[in-house]
Write a protein that holds these residues in place. Structure first.
Motif, short mmCIF file in Angstrom:
data_model
loop_
_atom_site.label_atom_id
_atom_site.label_comp_id
_atom_site.label_asym_id
_atom_site.label_seq_id
_atom_site.Cartn_x
_atom_site.Cartn_y
_atom_site.Cartn_z
N ALA A 563 0.84 -1.19 0.00
CA ALA A 563 0.00 0.00 0.00
C ALA A 563 0.88 1.24 0.00
O ALA A 563 1.91 1.29 0.67
N GLU A 564 0.45 2.28 -0.75
CA GLU A 564 1.31 3.46 -0.95
C GLU A 564 1.75 4.08 0.37
O GLU A 564 2.90 4.49 0.53
N ARG A 565 0.88 4.14 1.35
CA ARG A 565 1.22 4.79 2.62
C ARG A 565 2.04 3.91 3.54
O ARG A 565 2.41 4.34 4.64
N LEU A 566 2.33 2.70 3.13
CA LEU A 566 3.21 1.83 3.90
C LEU A 566 4.62 1.76 3.29
O LEU A 566 5.49 1.09 3.85
N ARG A 567 4.82 2.43 2.16
CA ARG A 567 6.13 2.41 1.54
C ARG A 567 7.11 3.28 2.32
O ARG A 567 6.72 4.15 3.10
N ASP A 568 8.38 3.05 2.09
CA ASP A 568 9.43 3.75 2.84
C ASP A 568 9.43 5.25 2.55
O ASP A 568 9.08 5.69 1.46
N HIS A 569 9.87 6.03 3.55
CA HIS A 569 10.10 7.45 3.35
C HIS A 569 11.44 7.65 2.66
O HIS A 569 12.41 6.93 2.93
N ALA A 570 11.50 8.63 1.77
CA ALA A 570 12.74 8.94 1.06
C ALA A 570 13.33 10.23 1.63
O ALA A 570 12.62 11.23 1.76
N LEU A 571 14.65 10.20 1.92
CA LEU A 571 15.32 11.37 2.50
C LEU A 571 16.62 11.66 1.76
O LEU A 571 17.25 10.75 1.21
N PHE A 572 17.00 12.92 1.77
CA PHE A 572 18.30 13.31 1.23
C PHE A 572 18.73 14.60 1.93
O PHE A 572 17.95 15.54 2.04
N ALA A 573 19.98 14.61 2.40
CA ALA A 573 20.54 15.81 3.04
C ALA A 573 21.87 16.11 2.36
O ALA A 573 22.68 15.21 2.13
N ALA A 574 22.10 17.39 2.04
CA ALA A 574 23.29 17.75 1.27
C ALA A 574 23.69 19.19 1.54
O ALA A 574 22.90 19.97 2.09
N PHE A 575 24.92 19.54 1.14
CA PHE A 575 25.36 20.92 1.15
C PHE A 575 26.34 21.14 0.01
O PHE A 575 26.94 20.19 -0.51
N ALA A 576 26.50 22.39 -0.39
CA ALA A 576 27.40 22.73 -1.50
C ALA A 576 27.65 24.24 -1.49
O ALA A 576 26.86 25.01 -0.93
N PRO A 577 28.73 24.68 -2.16
CA PRO A 577 29.89 23.88 -2.58
C PRO A 577 30.69 23.41 -1.36
O PRO A 577 30.67 24.05 -0.31
N VAL A 578 31.39 22.32 -1.50
CA VAL A 578 32.11 21.72 -0.38
C VAL A 578 33.15 22.68 0.18
O VAL A 578 33.32 22.81 1.39
N GLU A 579 33.89 23.37 -0.71
CA GLU A 579 35.00 24.22 -0.27
C GLU A 579 34.52 25.51 0.42
O GLU A 579 35.24 26.08 1.24
N ASP A 580 33.32 25.98 0.10
CA ASP A 580 32.80 27.20 0.69
C ASP A 580 31.28 27.11 0.70
O ASP A 580 30.60 27.72 -0.13
N PRO A 581 30.70 26.37 1.64
CA PRO A 581 29.26 26.06 1.60
C PRO A 581 28.38 27.31 1.63
O PRO A 581 28.57 28.20 2.44
N GLU A 582 27.43 27.33 0.71
CA GLU A 582 26.47 28.43 0.63
C GLU A 582 25.03 27.98 0.87
O GLU A 582 24.16 28.80 1.11
N ILE A 583 24.81 26.67 0.83
CA ILE A 583 23.45 26.17 1.04
C ILE A 583 23.51 24.75 1.58
O ILE A 583 24.34 23.94 1.16
N ALA A 584 22.65 24.47 2.56
CA ALA A 584 22.46 23.12 3.09
C ALA A 584 20.98 22.78 2.93
O ALA A 584 20.11 23.61 3.23
N VAL A 585 20.71 21.56 2.45
CA VAL A 585 19.34 21.19 2.08
C VAL A 585 18.97 19.86 2.72
O VAL A 585 19.81 18.95 2.82
N SER A 586 17.71 19.75 3.16
CA SER A 586 17.17 18.45 3.55
C SER A 586 15.85 18.24 2.81
O SER A 586 15.06 19.18 2.67
N ILE A 589 10.48 12.90 1.72
CA ILE A 589 9.28 12.57 0.93
C ILE A 589 8.60 11.38 1.60
O ILE A 589 9.17 10.29 1.67
N GLU A 590 7.40 11.60 2.10
CA GLU A 590 6.68 10.51 2.74
C GLU A 590 6.33 9.44 1.70
O GLU A 590 5.77 9.76 0.64
N ASN A 591 6.67 8.22 2.03
CA ASN A 591 6.37 7.05 1.18
C ASN A 591 6.94 7.20 -0.22
O ASN A 591 6.40 6.67 -1.19
N GLY A 592 8.07 7.92 -0.33
CA GLY A 592 8.70 8.13 -1.63
C GLY A 592 9.59 7.00 -2.07
O GLY A 592 9.99 6.93 -3.24
N GLN A 593 9.98 6.12 -1.15
CA GLN A 593 10.76 4.91 -1.38
C GLN A 593 12.25 5.13 -1.61
O GLN A 593 13.06 4.63 -0.87
#
Length: 649
Positions: A563-586, A589-593
């Motif tokens: 069932a769609e609402r029992l599927r795994d949540h999808a997550l991603f956390a990142a930042f860039a640029p590595v040498e001089d970070p200007e943005i960090a993102v999380s 997605i519920e049930n995004g797999q």
């Protein structure tokens, strides 16, 4: 015959009687005159002020002047919340001859639907200061105004007044971040400054509107006006102008916020973007959203019921109140905890046969890759998201050392400054479980914590803040939304700022971040196919896939059959640029797999929009093309989930 006795008149006696009566009458008249004069003196001199005031009340009225609410702008000066002209229907109960009859006439004249009549009458009963108008309706139509004008002689105490009303041009994308204003209710009336809120019918209810209510509202004024016997204003006698509320400039970028909302459209989830150097929140989107303009004048019963009963919970702010297992996004933090506490070194390796077992325990804690990754060190463990490696790290650390270290990154804490309603998530410990469930902590629960599962819960805002700390190599910032109040920059309280995280070996920051670069661009990186191609800057990121329900030992499942609402949540956390970070993102997605395949491209689209030259249309087109490509939720892959993570995250 009897002779009648003769009566002899005594003139002197009669004169005396007349004089006595005259004196008594004159004295009585004099006493009454003195009483009358005394009463007149009392009324005209002693109680002069009282009766002058009463007289003035018949012709002079003091009216409150509500202040204009401050506007809200994004970081680039684009308008997010404005005030538009509006006509309100108000009633002064003290001037209404028969309140119930007047209300019945209004219901008839305005032709109100049955489900709104009781609310309409209830507003008239709200306790106000004497002679202060109560708001009955807002946004009157021209037809309604005309009907009221024709019947004005039948409606004593009823007025149609012009006032500015809050309006949100981008209602849905910013509904949770801005919040909304609404009618002042009975409970709020008891706590508000009655003088400052005289004549004000609206107050901030949620979000930024509520947190900065004092600054946005301003100071009320007043005016004295002369009226005729019918209460109509003849002229203005004096005036104290109100002080408008201060304009508020947010750290949010409207374009980035809109992009984040469009990326999520058709799904359930949240995207948060933070500037690592300052903690400024660049975007904070929660989907689905709602039309906040409906709440300003009072949402209909039918519309509110639809929002409340919607299974997708559009009123729920997932960005700050959604608490999810952080899954594999915590593996870089687990690595730092292991390094700092001596549980591992950068060269420590573990053999992965596809599972992990506790000593003297037959239960197998599965790796997402059933046949295992073989010999794995820390860098490769992060890049391929090897569960077995981090089961070993968690087992060596123990839950209390994990919990103590993760609190340094803000897990289990509410660190945001002006984000109204943000939750702290949950970072468990032995003591927590004992207090909560009156049960001991079991070793197997520590193993689940090692890959961000079990009791561990975090909000998307917390994930973005932790990622910003990682990008800053330990320097902690507090997420916040206000950039300027009026012309004054918002100064963050130094006393609330957390000390930086200092490692015994500063090179460990680079070791962990290099592993995160491998996730995106490395040969074995789990996100290399979805995030890495065409990348024009150095990006560090980590995907995660959080299970929604628990599987039994060696149990498998097919994603398509679930069932769609029992599927795994999808997550991603990142930042860039590595040498001089200007943005960090999380991204959550519920049930995004698929953390790498679904959440990863969204994080890439956000960082592309922010980092690539925004004056170039090609940069915008690239990000917007990703929006279109990601719109329909993809069908789940024919992969089989294990006890660990179900995908390569």
């Amino acid at each position: 015959m009897r002779q009648r006795r003769a009566t002899i008149k005594n003139p002197q006696q009669e004169v005396r009687i007349f004089r006595l009566r005259s004196i008594v009458a004159a004295s009585l008249v004099l006493v009454l005159a003195c009483c009358l004069l005394a009463r007149l003196f009392f009324l005209q001199v002693v109680e002069h002020d009282i009766y002058t005031t009463r007289s003035d009340k018949n012709r002079v009225r003091v009216e409150p002047l509500p202040p204009t609410r401050g506007l809200i702008y994004d970081r680039n000066g684009r308008l997010l919340a404005e005030n538009r002209p509006n006509y309100n229907l108000t009633i002064v109960r003290e001037r209404a001859v028969d309140l119930e009859t007047t209300l019945e006439r209004l219901v008839e004249i305005l032709d109100l639907p049955p489900d709104e009549i009781e609310d309409f009458k209830e507003r008239s009963r709200q306790r106000q200061r004497p002679y202060q108008p109560a708001l009955l309706m807002s946004e009157l139509s021209q037809e309604q105004i005309a009907r009221l004008a024709v019947n004005r002689y039948r409606l004593p105490g009823v007025e149609v007044e012009a006032q500015l009303l809050r309006y949100y041009p981008d209602a849905k994308p910013l509904s949770h971040t801005l919040g909304y204003v609404g009618r002042i209710n009975q409970a709020e009336l008891k706590t508000l400054d009655k003088g400052n809120y005289s004549g004000t019918h609206f107050i901030g209810k949620t979000g930024i509107e509520r947190f900065y209510e004092e600054q946005l509202h301003g100071q009320a004024g007043l005016r004295k006006v002369e009226t005729n016997a019918r209460g109509r204003v003849l002229r203005e006698l004096s005036r104290t102008d109100p002080v408008p509320g201060k304009d508020l400039t947010l750290t949010v970028d409207r374009g980035l916020q809109d992009l984040a909302y469009r990326l999520l459209k058709g799904r359930r989830g949240a995207i948060v973007a933070i500037e690592p150097k300052t903690g400024e929140i660049l975007a904070m989107a929660s989907v689905p959203g709602f039309n906040s303009n409906e709440f300003v004048t009072g949402i209909s019963v039918k519309s509110y019921r639809a929002l409340r009963t919607d299974l997708d919970l559009p009123l729920f702010n997932r960005a700050i109140r959604g608490q999810y297992p952080p899954a594999s996004t915590v593996k870089p933090f687990m690595s730092l905890a292991g390094l700092e506490n001596g549980a591992i070194t950068t060269s420590t390796t573990f053999f992965d046969p596809g599972y992990f077992q506790l000593p003297n325990d037959s239960h197998k804690y599965r790796n997402w890759l059933r046949w295992g990754h073989g010999r794995v060190n820390m860098r490769r463990g992060i890049a391929v998201s090897n569960d077995t490696y981090f089961y070993n790290v968690a087992y060596r650390l123990g839950i209390d050392r994990i919990s103590e270290y993760m609190h340094k990154f803000g897990f289990g804490e509410q660190t945001a400054l002006d984000v109204q309603g943000a939750l702290p998530g949950l970072m468990p410990s032995k003591e927590w479980k004992r207090n909560r469930y009156n049960k001991p902590w079991y070793p197997g629960e520590t193993i689940s914590i090692g890959i961000g599962q079990g009791y561990w819960l975090a909000t998307p805002l917390q994930l973005a803040a932790a990622e910003a700390t990682l990008a800053n190599r330990g320097k902690q910032v507090q997420p916040h939304l206000a950039k300027r109040i009026g012309d004054d920059a918002v100064l963050l309280p130094e006393s609330d700022q957390k000390p930086p995280i200092v490692l015994d070996n500063p090179a460990w920051w680079d070791d962990v971040i290099s592993a995160l670069e491998d996730v995106v661009s490395g040969r074995e990186g789990t996100a290399r196919k979805y995030v890495g191609p065409g990348l024009k800057y150095r990006m560090a990121g980590k995907s995660g896939t959080a299970q929604v329900f628990t599987l039994g030992q060696d149990q498998k499942y097919n994603g398509k059959e679930l069932a769609e609402r029992l599927r795994d949540h999808a997550l991603f956390a990142a930042f860039a640029p590595v040498e001089d970070p200007e943005i960090a993102v999380s991204v959550v997605i519920e049930n995004g797999q698929g953390g790498s395949s679904v959440a990863g491209p969204m994080a890439r689209a956000v960082t592309d929009y922010w980092l690539l030259p925004r004056i170039e249309s090609a940069a915008r087109d690239t990000a917007l093309a990703l929006v279109e490509a990601l719109k329909p939720p993809p069908e789940p892959l024919d992969s089989e989930g294990e006890q660990g993570e179900s995908n390569a995250d």
